[in-house]
Design an enzyme around this catalytic site. Structure first.
Site, PDB file in Angstrom:
ATOM      1  N   LYS A  73      85.823 -11.442  -6.970  1.00 41.68           N
ATOM      2  CA  LYS A  73      85.882  -9.988  -7.176  1.00 41.68           C
ATOM      3  C   LYS A  73      87.338  -9.542  -7.171  1.00 41.68           C
ATOM      4  CE  LYS A  73      83.840  -5.846  -7.122  1.00 41.68           C
ATOM      5  NZ  LYS A  73      84.505  -5.506  -8.377  1.00 41.68           N
ATOM      6  N   LYS A 109      91.677 -11.708  -9.612  1.00 41.46           N
ATOM      7  CA  LYS A 109      92.466 -10.601 -10.156  1.00 41.46           C
ATOM      8  C   LYS A 109      92.726 -10.874 -11.617  1.00 41.46           C
ATOM      9  CE  LYS A 109      94.441  -6.789  -8.668  1.00 41.46           C
ATOM     10  NZ  LYS A 109      93.959  -5.912  -7.597  1.00 41.46           N
ATOM     11  N   ASP A 149      92.277  -1.335 -11.668  1.00 39.16           N
ATOM     12  CA  ASP A 149      93.474  -1.430 -10.827  1.00 39.16           C
ATOM     13  C   ASP A 149      94.555  -0.591 -11.526  1.00 39.16           C
ATOM     14  OD1 ASP A 149      94.605  -2.879  -8.389  1.00 39.16           O
ATOM     15  OD2 ASP A 149      96.060  -3.488  -9.875  1.00 39.16           O
ATOM     16  N   ASN A 229      95.587   6.855  -8.881  1.00 37.22           N
ATOM     17  CA  ASN A 229      94.279   6.883  -8.238  1.00 37.22           C
ATOM     18  C   ASN A 229      94.408   6.831  -6.711  1.00 37.22           C
ATOM     19  OD1 ASN A 229      92.066   5.420  -6.829  1.00 37.22           O
ATOM     20  ND2 ASN A 229      91.015   5.714  -8.769  1.00 37.22           N
TER      21      ASN A 229
HETATM   22  P1  NAD Z   1      97.512   3.940 -10.872  1.00 34.58           P
HETATM   23  O1  NAD Z   1      97.926   3.340 -12.141  1.00 34.58           O
HETATM   24  O2  NAD Z   1      96.366   4.893 -10.855  1.00 34.58           O
HETATM   25  O3  NAD Z   1      98.761   4.700 -10.195  1.00 34.58           O
HETATM   26  C1  NAD Z   1     100.001   4.094  -9.960  1.00 34.58           C
HETATM   27  C2  NAD Z   1     100.982   5.189  -9.531  1.00 34.58           C
HETATM   28  O4  NAD Z   1     102.224   4.594  -9.173  1.00 34.58           O
HETATM   29  C3  NAD Z   1     101.306   6.193 -10.635  1.00 34.58           C
HETATM   30  O5  NAD Z   1     101.451   7.476 -10.046  1.00 34.58           O
HETATM   31  C4  NAD Z   1     102.672   5.728 -11.164  1.00 34.58           C
HETATM   32  O6  NAD Z   1     103.427   6.793 -11.716  1.00 34.58           O
HETATM   33  C5  NAD Z   1     103.293   5.223  -9.861  1.00 34.58           C
HETATM   34  N1  NAD Z   1     104.354   4.252 -10.038  1.00 34.58           N
HETATM   35  C6  NAD Z   1     104.408   3.195 -10.891  1.00 34.58           C
HETATM   36  N2  NAD Z   1     105.566   2.534 -10.726  1.00 34.58           N
HETATM   37  C7  NAD Z   1     106.230   3.168  -9.732  1.00 34.58           C
HETATM   38  C8  NAD Z   1     107.475   2.969  -9.088  1.00 34.58           C
HETATM   39  N3  NAD Z   1     108.276   1.959  -9.448  1.00 34.58           N
HETATM   40  N4  NAD Z   1     107.831   3.824  -8.094  1.00 34.58           N
HETATM   41  C9  NAD Z   1     107.019   4.834  -7.743  1.00 34.58           C
HETATM   42  N5  NAD Z   1     105.845   5.069  -8.297  1.00 34.58           N
HETATM   43  C10 NAD Z   1     105.457   4.265  -9.291  1.00 34.58           C
HETATM   44  O7  NAD Z   1      97.240   2.706  -9.893  1.00 34.58           O
HETATM   45  P2  NAD Z   1      96.385   2.702  -8.555  1.00 34.58           P
HETATM   46  O8  NAD Z   1      95.010   2.254  -8.890  1.00 34.58           O
HETATM   47  O9  NAD Z   1      96.614   3.971  -7.835  1.00 34.58           O
HETATM   48  O10 NAD Z   1      97.061   1.476  -7.767  1.00 34.58           O
HETATM   49  C11 NAD Z   1      98.208   1.637  -6.948  1.00 34.58           C
HETATM   50  C12 NAD Z   1      98.306   0.459  -5.995  1.00 34.58           C
HETATM   51  O11 NAD Z   1      97.131   0.389  -5.189  1.00 34.58           O
HETATM   52  C13 NAD Z   1      98.430  -0.923  -6.653  1.00 34.58           C
HETATM   53  O12 NAD Z   1      99.216  -1.751  -5.831  1.00 34.58           O
HETATM   54  C14 NAD Z   1      96.997  -1.425  -6.653  1.00 34.58           C
HETATM   55  O13 NAD Z   1      96.908  -2.841  -6.729  1.00 34.58           O
HETATM   56  C15 NAD Z   1      96.543  -0.910  -5.321  1.00 34.58           C
HETATM   57  N6  NAD Z   1      95.097  -0.809  -5.162  1.00 34.58           N
HETATM   58  C16 NAD Z   1      94.342  -0.080  -6.033  1.00 34.58           C
HETATM   59  C17 NAD Z   1      92.967   0.028  -5.828  1.00 34.58           C
HETATM   60  C18 NAD Z   1      92.088   0.893  -6.694  1.00 34.58           C
HETATM   61  O14 NAD Z   1      90.916   1.053  -6.360  1.00 34.58           O
HETATM   62  N7  NAD Z   1      92.579   1.472  -7.766  1.00 34.58           N
HETATM   63  C19 NAD Z   1      92.360  -0.648  -4.761  1.00 34.58           C
HETATM   64  C20 NAD Z   1      93.173  -1.379  -3.890  1.00 34.58           C
HETATM   65  C21 NAD Z   1      94.525  -1.437  -4.102  1.00 34.58           C
END
Ligand code: NAD
Length: 427
Positions: A73, A109, A149, A229
């Site tokens: 997953k 992943k 993600d 997100n």
């Molecule tokens: P997303 O694409 O929805 O949002 C990413 C955010 O980070 C955006 O606001 C973008 O502008 C910003 N960003 C990108 N590069 C940046 C930088 N260099 N400096 C500052 N901000 C920056 O992605 P997400 O789903 O919110 O994921 C964010 C993190 O959380 C990732 O590490 C992801 O692996 C982790 N994560 C996500 C989920 C999920 O359910 N979506 C679950 C667990 C972990």
């Protein structure tokens, strides 16, 4: 050391402690050896006919790290810097995260090396569907279940599951096939609350921590890097809960106000302006006098109680770890702190809530979505969040008690508990 070896080094350091808590030395060594390699790496080259008729080839991955506890997953990210090493590392973290959360799931992943901002919607759809055609043999509700993600969302999951069903539907139950992807839209078999789940989980874990530390949330200031997100939703829940969100940022930069932002209004403003800069929204008004712009480096060094990296990897490293002033770091992004920085923060007494605990809300609710599809029933958001709280509270308590008992960091404790469950299921 590359990022995968770096992450492996963190778990290998726990071998002695695993033996101390009663595991057989040979078994510990064997498990650590097995976890050092993903079980399968799928590398694909995806042809995409651009809208202008030109053919372009994109590199993609699906890494299936380990399935001792159940089907693989993990999310799929679209990002220009995607590479095998990064996806392998994130897959390893998923193995540990699912184990810690007591889920019957393994770790995987996926990713495509692409900047989706440079694609039209039609191109994005063709690329997503083509990726599924390249990996469909390796995924399915009993094999591997992808999810959203970075830069992927429910619309992309809908395209992917639709493509998967088109390819594989012969004699299959459609509801069960829907469980091949999670994070789908509600109309297409998604679950209430999945989009907010990772952020909600962050709030649950932080509330548990500050209760243990006898802190009052109404007195705590928070800075959040990343407003996608995860960053947006954790900001929204913390704000509603009484925390003061004094800084926010996205990839283009950040904003600061000592009065504390209203994240929902900031999001509305960001949607209008295309960036967070200038969105100084406090209470019910947005006004240029209420805040100032800051950089993504500055946000990490603010004098706040809680710092939340919620964007990308390695943002806290040996160059800035000694400048961090926060008392607590809640790792909502995966791997936002390098190994060297982790040691510096630990020595400085800064409490780090590790990613495999802090951001596990997403995969836990993804698991509920799978169950909902397979068992053909519907849960409402209240039920989802209540169940999420049960799973996360159990994981948090286990991590907290173990860290107290052995006087180890929350990260080491979380990794120890994840490995402990894997060992118990390793024959
Ligand atoms: P997303 O694409 O929805 O949002 C990413 C955010 O980070 C955006 O606001 C973008 O502008 C910003 N960003 C990108 N590069 C940046 C930088 N260099 N400096 C500052 N901000 C920056 O992605 P997400 O789903 O919110 O994921 C964010 C993190 O959380 C990732 O590490 C992801 O692996 C982790 N994560 C996500 C989920 C999920 O359910 N979506 C679950 C667990 C972990």
């Amino acid at each position: 050391m590359n990022i995968y070896e770096n992450t492996l080094a963190k778990i290998k350091k726990l071998a002695d402690l695993l033996i101390k808590i009663g595991h057989d030395k040979t078994k510990v060594e064997e498990l650590l050896k097995i976890l050092s390699f993903p079980q399968r790496i799928i590398k694909v080259f995806i042809p995409l006919k651009r809208d202008n008729g030109e053919l372009e080839i994109f590199e993609g991955y699906r890494v299936q790290h380990n399935n001792f506890l159940g089907p693989y997953k993990g999310g799929i990210r679209y990002f220009p810097e995607v590479n095998e090493d990064e996806i392998k590392t994130l897959a390893l973290l998923m193995t540990l995260k699912c184990s810690l959360a007591s889920l019957p799931l393994g770790g995987a992943k996926g990713g495509i090396k692409v900047d989706p901002k440079n694609l039209s919607e039609a191109e994005l759809e063709r690329l997503s569907r083509e990726y599924v055609r390249k990996i469909y043999d390796f995924i399915g509700p009993d094999k591997d279940i992808p999810a959203p993600d970075v830069n992927t969302n429910s619309k992309i999951m809908d395209w992917m599951v639709n493509e998967y069903i088109k390819i594989t539907q012969i004699n299959a139950d459609k509801n069960k096939l829907l469980a091949t992807f999670t994070g789908k839209s509600i109309e297409n078999g998604g679950i209430e609350g999945r989009e907010e789940a990772t952020g909600k989980g962050g709030e649950i874990v932080l509330n548990k921590l500050i209760e243990k530390m006898n802190l009052n949330k109404n007195e705590l200031t928070v800075a959040i890097q990343g407003f996608g997100n995860v960053g947006y939703n954790v900001a929204k829940f913390l704000y509603k809960n009484g925390y003061k969100i004094i800084a926010l940022s996205d990839s283009k930069g950040g904003i600061y106000s000592e009065k504390g932002f209203n994240p929902e209004l900031v999001m509305e403003c960001k949607k209008e302006r295309g960036m967070i800069s200038g969105c100084y929204c406090v209470g019910s008004v947005c006004d240029s006098r209420l805040g100032k712009d800051i950089t993504n480096e500055e946000i990490l060094e603010l004098d706040v109680d809680v710092l939340i990296p919620a964007a990308v990897e390695n943002v806290i490293n040996k160059d800035n770890a000694h400048k961090v002033k926060a008392k607590i770091i809640l790792e909502m992004a995966n791997n936002p702190i390098t190994e060297e920085a982790d040691e510096i923060l630990n020595q400085r007494g800064i409490i780090v809530v590790p990613d495999i605990l802090a951001n596990a809300g997403g995969v836990i609710v993804s698991y509920f979505e799978m169950l909902q599809n397979i068992e053909n029933r519907k849960w409402n958001k209240e039920e989802v969040f209540q169940k999420l709280e049960e799973y996360l509270s159990q994981a948090f308590d286990k991590v907290w008690e173990t860290s107290q008992k052995y006087q180890i960091s929350l990260r080491n404790s979380a990794l120890l508990m994840a490995l402990d469950r894997l060992l118990k299921n390793f024959k």
